[in-house]
Design a protein around this motif. Structure first.
Motif, short mmCIF file in Angstrom:
data_model
loop_
_atom_site.label_atom_id
_atom_site.label_comp_id
_atom_site.label_asym_id
_atom_site.label_seq_id
_atom_site.Cartn_x
_atom_site.Cartn_y
_atom_site.Cartn_z
N ARG A 213 37.31 -4.88 1.02
CA ARG A 213 37.94 -4.86 -0.30
C ARG A 213 37.09 -4.06 -1.29
O ARG A 213 37.62 -3.26 -2.07
CB ARG A 213 38.11 -6.30 -0.80
N ARG A 214 35.78 -4.22 -1.25
CA ARG A 214 34.92 -3.45 -2.15
C ARG A 214 34.89 -1.97 -1.78
O ARG A 214 34.76 -1.11 -2.63
CB ARG A 214 33.52 -4.03 -2.12
N LEU A 217 37.88 -0.25 -3.31
CA LEU A 217 37.77 -0.03 -4.75
C LEU A 217 36.93 1.19 -5.09
O LEU A 217 37.10 1.79 -6.16
CB LEU A 217 37.16 -1.28 -5.41
N THR A 218 36.04 1.57 -4.21
CA THR A 218 35.13 2.69 -4.50
C THR A 218 35.50 3.97 -3.76
O THR A 218 34.79 4.96 -3.88
CB THR A 218 33.70 2.29 -4.11
#
Length: 298
Positions: A213-214, A217-218
């Motif tokens: 998930r992180r 986002l990036t």
């Protein structure tokens, strides 16, 4: 061999007096008797030692010899005690007797503690006022407008105080931690060797999903230009409908991979419906939607 030595002779002791011939006490007997005589003659003991005479500079404060048999928490508590002790009817208080007994107690505490007596003096003034109002004759105007019993407010305060006092006694009788019982405690020695928590597969899966998930986002999103023709998609829809009589709405989008292509394909279907080349039908509400070629007479 050494010559045998004679044992020393013990002093002769009189059986009646317990004294030796020279009038002195035996060593052991004289010490014990002296201690007994000192303990009997002592007027007090100070740090375990007998005190044979009163010190000249001894000061005893007057308050040290006072004994309080009853302790009251306020003027209402004292007044309630006087009423209950003599079995007076609290709804019909004999103000003369109660006021007299109350003033006697107030006079005693006024001599020793003036600050404590101030609160009691206020209640005494109230009792005297009630007693005076009961002794005054009623005038004609008072007979017309009856103001009620002057003792009513005092009776109400006494009854409320008695209820609160009984409730406080009941609460105080309940077991309390630290006063009536103690919680058991057992010290546990902690091991010096570290104990690591166990990780199950579900914990590892949740950690991995959090990493993904992180990462989303990036991540970088690249936008590319793609040329799409609405006419080409209109022709593709017509070819599909020529081979079939009815085609379900979702089947028209089979094989369309990306979102831009699906959007263009839908716009092409709307253009065909606008030009009346296809018909979009539905048998009933919430039923499947079908697409077919428009009927045109030969």
């Amino acid at each position: 061999m050494l010559p045998e030595q004679a044992a020393p002779e013990a002093p002769a002791v009189d059986a009646g007096t317990g004294l030796a011939d020279d009038g002195a006490l035996p060593p052991a007997a004289s010490d014990g008797a002296a201690l007994d005589d000192a303990a009997a003659a002592a007027i007090a003991r100070l740090y375990g030692e007998p005190l044979l005479r009163m010190p000249n500079d001894l000061y005893i404060p007057p308050d040290a010899l006072e004994i309080f048999l009853d302790a009251f928490e306020g003027p209402l508590d004292l007044l309630l005690y006087l009423i209950r002790k003599q079995n007076f009817n609290i709804l019909d208080i004999p103000m003369a007797q109660v006021t007299l007994q109350y003033l006697v107690y107030v006079e005693q505490i006024r001599k020793s503690n003036l600050e404590l007596a101030a609160e009691y003096l206020l209640m005494a003034a109230m009792l005297i006022e009630i007693k005076s109002r009961m002794l005054l004759p009623k005038r004609e105007n008072d007979l017309v407008e009856d103001v009620g019993d002057p003792r009513a407010e005092l009776v109400r305060r006494l009854l409320e105080y008695e209820q609160i006092k009984i409730a406080a006694l009941n609460l105080g009788a309940m077991p309390q931690e630290g006063r009536d019982f103690l919680r058991p405690s057992l010290p546990v020695e902690q091991s010096l060797e570290p104990v690591w928590p166990q990780v199950d597969p579900h914990d590892l899966q949740r950690a991995w999903l959090d990493v993904l998930r992180r990462a989303r986002l990036t991540q970088h999103h690249r936008i590319g230009r793609q040329e799409l023709s609405v006419r080409e998609h209109m022709s593709a829809i017509l070819r599909t409908l020529q081979s079939q009589r009815f085609v379900e709405f979702g089947e028209l989008f089979a094989g369309q991979e990306t979102v831009p292509i699906v959007v263009v394909h839908f716009v092409a279907l709307l253009e065909l419906a606008k030009e009346t080349l296809v018909e979009i039908t539905q048998a009933e509400p919430f039923a499947p939607i079908y697409v077919r070629l428009a009927y045109s007479p030969a």
